[in-house]
Design an enzyme around this catalytic site. Structure first.
Site, PDB file in Angstrom:
ATOM      1  N   CYS A 131       0.834  -1.198   0.000  1.00  0.00           N
ATOM      2  CA  CYS A 131       0.000   0.000   0.000  1.00  0.00           C
ATOM      3  C   CYS A 131       0.872   1.252   0.000  1.00  0.00           C
ATOM      4  CB  CYS A 131      -0.918  -0.019   1.233  1.00  0.00           C
ATOM      5  SG  CYS A 131      -1.937   1.453   1.385  1.00  0.00           S
ATOM      6  N   CYS A 134      -0.380   4.089   2.226  1.00  0.00           N
ATOM      7  CA  CYS A 134      -0.141   3.846   3.657  1.00  0.00           C
ATOM      8  C   CYS A 134       1.334   4.051   4.010  1.00  0.00           C
ATOM      9  CB  CYS A 134      -0.508   2.413   4.030  1.00  0.00           C
ATOM     10  SG  CYS A 134      -2.085   1.871   3.397  1.00  0.00           S
ATOM     11  N   ASP A 135       2.225   3.542   3.192  1.00  0.00           N
ATOM     12  CA  ASP A 135       3.629   3.424   3.604  1.00  0.00           C
ATOM     13  C   ASP A 135       4.606   4.292   2.804  1.00  0.00           C
ATOM     14  OD1 ASP A 135       2.617   1.511   5.258  1.00  0.00           O
ATOM     15  OD2 ASP A 135       3.214  -0.181   4.009  1.00  0.00           O
TER      16      ASP A 135
HETATM   17  C1  LIG Z   1       0.585  -3.317   5.819  1.00  0.00           C
HETATM   18  C2  LIG Z   1      -0.628  -2.448   5.727  1.00  0.00           C
HETATM   19  C3  LIG Z   1      -0.574  -1.147   6.167  1.00  0.00           C
HETATM   20  C4  LIG Z   1      -1.684  -0.326   6.100  1.00  0.00           C
HETATM   21  N1  LIG Z   1      -1.562   0.939   6.552  1.00  0.00           N
HETATM   22  C5  LIG Z   1      -2.619   1.749   6.481  1.00  0.00           C
HETATM   23  C6  LIG Z   1      -2.505   3.094   6.938  1.00  0.00           C
HETATM   24  O1  LIG Z   1      -1.448   3.535   7.373  1.00  0.00           O
HETATM   25  N2  LIG Z   1      -3.610   3.878   6.859  1.00  0.00           N
HETATM   26  C7  LIG Z   1      -4.805   3.418   6.345  1.00  0.00           C
HETATM   27  O2  LIG Z   1      -5.780   4.178   6.320  1.00  0.00           O
HETATM   28  N3  LIG Z   1      -4.925   2.158   5.897  1.00  0.00           N
HETATM   29  C8  LIG Z   1      -3.869   1.322   5.952  1.00  0.00           C
HETATM   30  N4  LIG Z   1      -3.985   0.049   5.479  1.00  0.00           N
HETATM   31  C9  LIG Z   1      -5.273  -0.381   4.900  1.00  0.00           C
HETATM   32  C10 LIG Z   1      -6.240  -0.762   6.035  1.00  0.00           C
HETATM   33  O3  LIG Z   1      -5.603  -1.692   6.872  1.00  0.00           O
HETATM   34  C11 LIG Z   1      -7.519  -1.349   5.467  1.00  0.00           C
HETATM   35  O4  LIG Z   1      -8.092  -0.432   4.560  1.00  0.00           O
HETATM   36  C12 LIG Z   1      -8.526  -1.635   6.577  1.00  0.00           C
HETATM   37  O5  LIG Z   1      -7.964  -2.523   7.509  1.00  0.00           O
HETATM   38  C13 LIG Z   1      -9.803  -2.253   6.023  1.00  0.00           C
HETATM   39  O6  LIG Z   1     -10.634  -2.552   7.100  1.00  0.00           O
HETATM   40  P1  LIG Z   1     -11.770  -3.672   6.993  1.00  0.00           P
HETATM   41  O7  LIG Z   1     -12.449  -3.648   8.312  1.00  0.00           O
HETATM   42  O8  LIG Z   1     -12.590  -3.445   5.786  1.00  0.00           O
HETATM   43  O9  LIG Z   1     -11.036  -5.046   6.739  1.00  0.00           O
HETATM   44  P2  LIG Z   1      -9.854  -5.791   7.500  1.00  0.00           P
HETATM   45  O10 LIG Z   1      -9.027  -4.888   8.312  1.00  0.00           O
HETATM   46  O11 LIG Z   1      -9.194  -6.604   6.449  1.00  0.00           O
HETATM   47  O12 LIG Z   1     -10.614  -6.774   8.507  1.00  0.00           O
HETATM   48  C14 LIG Z   1     -11.338  -7.879   8.049  1.00  0.00           C
HETATM   49  C15 LIG Z   1     -11.801  -8.672   9.256  1.00  0.00           C
HETATM   50  O13 LIG Z   1     -12.705  -9.690   8.814  1.00  0.00           O
HETATM   51  C16 LIG Z   1     -12.376 -10.910   9.454  1.00  0.00           C
HETATM   52  N5  LIG Z   1     -12.935 -12.015   8.681  1.00  0.00           N
HETATM   53  C17 LIG Z   1     -12.752 -12.321   7.378  1.00  0.00           C
HETATM   54  N6  LIG Z   1     -13.476 -13.415   7.048  1.00  0.00           N
HETATM   55  C18 LIG Z   1     -14.138 -13.789   8.176  1.00  0.00           C
HETATM   56  C19 LIG Z   1     -15.037 -14.840   8.489  1.00  0.00           C
HETATM   57  N7  LIG Z   1     -15.428 -15.752   7.587  1.00  0.00           N
HETATM   58  N8  LIG Z   1     -15.532 -14.935   9.768  1.00  0.00           N
HETATM   59  C20 LIG Z   1     -15.173 -14.027  10.706  1.00  0.00           C
HETATM   60  N9  LIG Z   1     -14.323 -13.003  10.463  1.00  0.00           N
HETATM   61  C21 LIG Z   1     -13.811 -12.894   9.215  1.00  0.00           C
HETATM   62  C22 LIG Z   1     -10.856 -10.858   9.535  1.00  0.00           C
HETATM   63  O14 LIG Z   1     -10.351 -11.823  10.447  1.00  0.00           O
HETATM   64  C23 LIG Z   1     -10.682  -9.409   9.997  1.00  0.00           C
HETATM   65  O15 LIG Z   1     -10.902  -9.310  11.386  1.00  0.00           O
HETATM   66  C24 LIG Z   1      -2.893  -0.807   5.552  1.00  0.00           C
HETATM   67  C25 LIG Z   1      -2.971  -2.131   5.104  1.00  0.00           C
HETATM   68  C26 LIG Z   1      -1.851  -2.939   5.188  1.00  0.00           C
HETATM   69  C27 LIG Z   1      -1.942  -4.360   4.730  1.00  0.00           C
END
Ligand SMILES: Cc1cc2nc3c(=O)[nH]c(=O)nc-3n(C[C@H](O)[C@H](O)[C@H](O)COP(=O)(O)OP(=O)(O)OC[C@H]3O[C@@H](n4cnc5c(N)ncnc54)[C@H](O)[C@@H]3O)c2cc1C
Length: 309
Positions: A131, A134-135
């Site tokens: 990303c 992000c980084d």
């Molecule tokens: C290395 C890295 C750095 C990042 N840095 C930044 C940053 O600095 N700033 C920023 O704004 N964004 C950053 N991001 C992006 C950010 O992390 C994501 O946009 C954000 O986490 C998305 O949130 P979400 O809740 O949609 O999904 P996720 O964070 O992916 O969470 C998904 C959740 O669903 C759960 N899940 C999936 N399937 C199931 C199932 N069948 N049953 C139960 N639970 C399930 C998973 O276990 C998890 O808890 C970064 C991403 C990465 C990889």
């Protein structure tokens, strides 16, 4: 029967949990394989509003969970293995156990496609990242040569964004032209700081021994020739995989598996809502996922109020 079941404890799921908990709906929230979601894999989050010094990703998610629990959210380990949303109440299977719910908020996120190299895994967060937004601004990448792997719109966006920080951006692509839209491809290739490396794949990220990225080993697919390229960072932009296989054939999604919301966070099944990266292939940020979680919670709350009048 549960009023609200939330699948996922990333920014989207936990924000939905906070809002539904404050609406007295005592949501049941399942964490799946990655409690706290993707943000727990990063050390410093510098663009989440309200933290001028930045905040550790794990700490941010721990705080968000505590905040939701304070108002009655029940966060549990558990993976949702099956859902049946053909009729009310919805039926779920969580770690083999049956469960019924009036509403479901899908916040299951999306994973990044990896190159599949051992060296890539070993150097993740040590120069290998998925990303740029992000980084990219991290000091380790400033005024350094960087590599972006990929040839689609995302790769072009990442490469262009990184030109603000990098001395040069090498765009490594397995073909001899970009897959990105014409306008995006033209703009990317016209940029003075972006140098395409055609017909090539990364076969190794260097240097695991030094525990940091110092370059990549490349193979030209046409000539079979190997070469190395010095760089301080590798940004892998070869696509994402939304965690939505569970809902295939039931909840409307696009050809890449992203759930398509109808109105606000509503899906094609009344009572099932969606939030976060599993339905967002454009922004993919913590704050946008959190915002979508808030919207899904409010939509679920209104759906329940109308249903139970
Ligand atoms: C290395 C890295 C750095 C990042 N840095 C930044 C940053 O600095 N700033 C920023 O704004 N964004 C950053 N991001 C992006 C950010 O992390 C994501 O946009 C954000 O986490 C998305 O949130 P979400 O809740 O949609 O999904 P996720 O964070 O992916 O969470 C998904 C959740 O669903 C759960 N899940 C999936 N399937 C199931 C199932 N069948 N049953 C139960 N639970 C399930 C998973 O276990 C998890 O808890 C970064 C991403 C990465 C990889």
């Amino acid at each position: 029967m549960e009023k609200v079941v939330i699948i996922g404890t990333g920014c989207a799921g936990l924000t939905a949990a906070l809002y539904t908990a404050r609406a007295n709906l005592a949501p049941l929230v399942f964490a799946g394989a990655m409690p706290g979601g993707l943000l727990t894999t990063t050390s410093i989050v510098e663009n989440f509003p309200g933290f001028p010094e930045g905040i550790d990703g794990y700490e941010l998610m721990t705080r968000l969970q505590k905040q939701a629990e304070r108002f009655g959210a029940r966060v549990q380990f558990g993976t949702v293995e099956a859902v049946d949303v053909k009729s009310q109440p919805f039926k779920l299977t969580v770690d083999g156990e049956p469960l019924e719910a009036e509403t479901i908020i899908i916040a299951s996120g999306a994973g990044h496609r990896h190159l599949g190299l051992e060296s890539e895994d070993k150097l993740e967060r040590k120069g290998v990242t998925y990303c740029a937004t992000c980084d990219g601004a991290f000091p380790m990448f400033r005024n350094q040569p960087l590599v972006v792997v990929g040839g689609g719109d995302s790769a072009c966006e990442e490469a262009t964004y990184l030109t603000r920080f990098a001395s040069v951006v090498y765009l490594v692509h397995r073909r001899d032209s970009l897959r990105a839209s014409k306008i995006m491809a033209e703009r990317t290739l016209a940029h003075a700081k972006i140098k395409p490396v055609w017909d090539s794949v990364v076969t190794e990220v260097l240097d695991v021994k030094q525990d940091k990225v110092t370059g990549v080993r490349l193979k030209n697919l046409k000539t079979e020739k190997e070469s190395t390229l010095d760089c301080a960072g590798v940004f892998v932009a070869i696509g994402h995989l939304p965690n939505t296989q569970l809902f295939k054939g039931v909840i409307d999604m696009d050809e890449n598996g992203y759930i398509i919301p109808k109105r606000g966070s509503e899906t094609n099944v009344p009572g099932v809502f969606v939030a976060g990266d599993c339905s967002d292939h454009v922004y993919r940020q913590a704050i946008t996922a959190a915002g979508m979680g808030c919207a899904a919670a409010i939509d679920a709350e209104r759906y329940l109020a109308a249903r139970n009048q």
